[in-house]
Design an enzyme around this catalytic site. Structure first.
Site, short mmCIF file in Angstrom:
data_model
loop_
_atom_site.label_atom_id
_atom_site.label_comp_id
_atom_site.label_asym_id
_atom_site.label_seq_id
_atom_site.Cartn_x
_atom_site.Cartn_y
_atom_site.Cartn_z
N GLU A 195 0.81 -1.21 0.00
CA GLU A 195 0.00 0.00 0.00
C GLU A 195 0.85 1.27 0.00
O GLU A 195 0.52 2.24 -0.69
CB GLU A 195 -0.94 0.00 1.21
CG GLU A 195 -2.14 -0.92 1.08
CD GLU A 195 -1.80 -2.39 1.27
OE1 GLU A 195 -2.63 -3.25 0.92
OE2 GLU A 195 -0.69 -2.68 1.76
N HIS A 264 -9.13 -5.70 10.76
CA HIS A 264 -9.81 -5.54 9.48
C HIS A 264 -11.17 -4.85 9.65
O HIS A 264 -11.98 -4.84 8.72
CB HIS A 264 -10.04 -6.90 8.80
CG HIS A 264 -8.78 -7.59 8.39
ND1 HIS A 264 -7.91 -8.13 9.30
CD2 HIS A 264 -8.25 -7.82 7.16
CE1 HIS A 264 -6.90 -8.69 8.65
NE2 HIS A 264 -7.08 -8.50 7.35
#
Length: 461
Positions: A195, A264
């Site tokens: 990322e 998450h």
């Protein structure tokens, strides 16, 4: 009667999975919380926990079976006092579910198209952005997002999409389905699992005049790219004295899904809406997802576009217009009322609308405001509503401390204190990292019942 164990879902978008292994054998004693099996998809492996006690009477789906449909009965548990003779009393597995499951396969199965899930129903006020008499089409939110990107990519050759699995796999949540086939690999780009790296590439491309749409598989993973988003994208226009812009959209699922645990499930609404230089959008309806994403792509500033995995399969009416764009920074009154203002955004609207329905049964008419944009926040709509109702409740899935609800409460206090008949009340996620266990996860999130309780409290009912 024997209890059936059903094939669970790893997420709201999962339809099938592989039954990898049985950890208990027929005839073994089962206690609540025991791990009895393992299921897996191409993305994750999950343990199946027993929620009832008894004896594992019969395994209905053998280990190694691929593509077992969610909610298919996979085993039967016998309660105390029951025997194998009682197995016949258990409901027979549905023929359709059995047909959908397949024996172990050597080749990887095609990813099925996600099913359409019903959206929460509510009495909605007309959207001022939609001309009267406009034809409407029904779409899932993932389809609305895909169409928004496709339309903008056709309109402007500088727009491109990049992220993990956006191309060949058609998107982790099938949001980018079909884009690779239409626009090719130069404009729909699969990235490595880094990322920090691909967010930086996107920011650099935006600084040269391109218009990237950077997809994060989840905003939890955007933590790896936070320096690129905040220090590079958000601050460059100011630090360059207006000489260098950064027209970029960072989009992907934000907040809780279903049993994906603390790393998450975090809601980053408050994080990003704290930062000058960013615009932060968090829609709820299919129409708003489409209209606001188109606006975000055209915006000259970096935009954080917070989606919600739970909502991807929900359907809604989307205007059939050649160019449907909703201005960033405008809230919408979804339901009019006179007794209390309920203010929310994204999946928090699910609780707000359900609560409004329940409150109406008790004679309390709630005005429900969908913020849609968190930065810039439409303070005017909030204040005007509170001046009318005299009461306010905020609803968010994120944590209360330093949350968006706290900012809303502060603005109400600053601009409408004399109109309040009760303190502003916040309903939020509980102050814990998100648990993995389904029963604890449910307790950690807000509920419609909590919103009803808060609204009744400020109405002194």
């Amino acid at each position: 009667m024997p209890i059936q164990v059903l094939m669970p879902a790893l997420s709201p978008t999962m339809e099938k999975g592989n039954l990898a292994k049985w950890l208990k054998k027929e005839g073994e004693t089962i206690k609540s919380g025991d791990v009895i099996a393992e299921i897996e998809t191409d993305k994750a492996t999950m343990e199946v926990e027993a929620t009832d006690e008894g004896t594992l009477g019969k395994i209905l789906i053998p280990e190694g079976t691929a593509d077992v449909a969610v909610n298919t009965p996979i085993a039967t548990i016998l309660a105390d006092g029951e025997s194998a003779a009682d197995l016949a009393k258990a409901p027979a597995p549905a023929a359709q579910k059995a047909a959908e499951s397949a024996p172990p396969a050597s080749a990887k199965a095609e990813v099925p198209a996600p099913k359409v899930a019903p959206a929460p129903q509510a009495v909605a006020e007309p959207d001022p952005e939609v001309p009267a008499g406009t034809e409407m089409i029904t779409q899932t939110i993932r389809e609305a997002l895909r169409d928004a990107m496709a339309e903008e990519m056709r309109r402007d050759a500088d727009v491109f999409v990049m992220g993990e699995e956006v191309a060949e796999y058609q998107g982790a949540y099938k949001v980018t389905q079909g884009l690779l086939q239409e626009f090719g690999a130069k404009r729909v780009i699969d990235t490595p699992i880094t990322e920090h790296g691909f967010a930086g590439v996107g920011v650099g491309a935006a600084m040269t005049g391109l218009k990237p749409i950077v997809e994060f598989m989840t905003f939890n993973f955007a933590m790896q790219a936070i320096d690129q988003i905040i220090n590079s994208a958000a601050k460059t226009l100011y630090m360059s004295g207006g000489q260098m812009g950064c027209s970029i959209v960072f989009r992907g699922p934000n907040g809780a899904a279903a049993r994906v645990a603390a790393q998450h499930s975090q809601d980053y609404s408050a994080w990003y809406s704290n930062v000058p230089g960013l615009k932060v959008v968090a829609p709820f309806s299919a129409a708003d997802y489409k209209g606001l994403l188109k606006a975000a792509i055209r915006d000259p500033n970096p935009v954080i576009f917070l989606e919600n995995e739970v909502l991807y399969g929900h359907t809604g009416e989307v205007p059939k217009l050649d160019d449907f764009v909703i201005p960033i920074g405008k809230a919408r009154i979804v339901r009019s009322g006179s007794h209390v203002s309920i203010i929310s955004w994204s999946n928090g609207m699910t609780y707000a609308l359900k609560a409004a329905d329940e409150l109406a049964k008790e004679g309390i008419e709630a005005e429900v405001i969908d913020l849609r944009t968190l930065r810039p926040m439409d303070t005017e709509t909030i204040i005007n509503s509170v001046k009318k109702t005299g009461r306010a409740v905020t609803v968010e899935e994120g944590w209360a401390q330093s949350g968006v609800g706290a900012e809303i409460a502060a603005r109400i206090m600053e601009n409408a204190f004399d109109y309040l008949d009760a303190p502003v009340t916040r309903v939020s996620g509980k102050d814990v990292p998100m648990p993995y266990a389904a029963n604890l996860e449910k307790l950690a999130l807000p509920s419609a019942a909590e919103v009803v309780e808060a609204a009744k409290a400020v109405c002194y009912r």
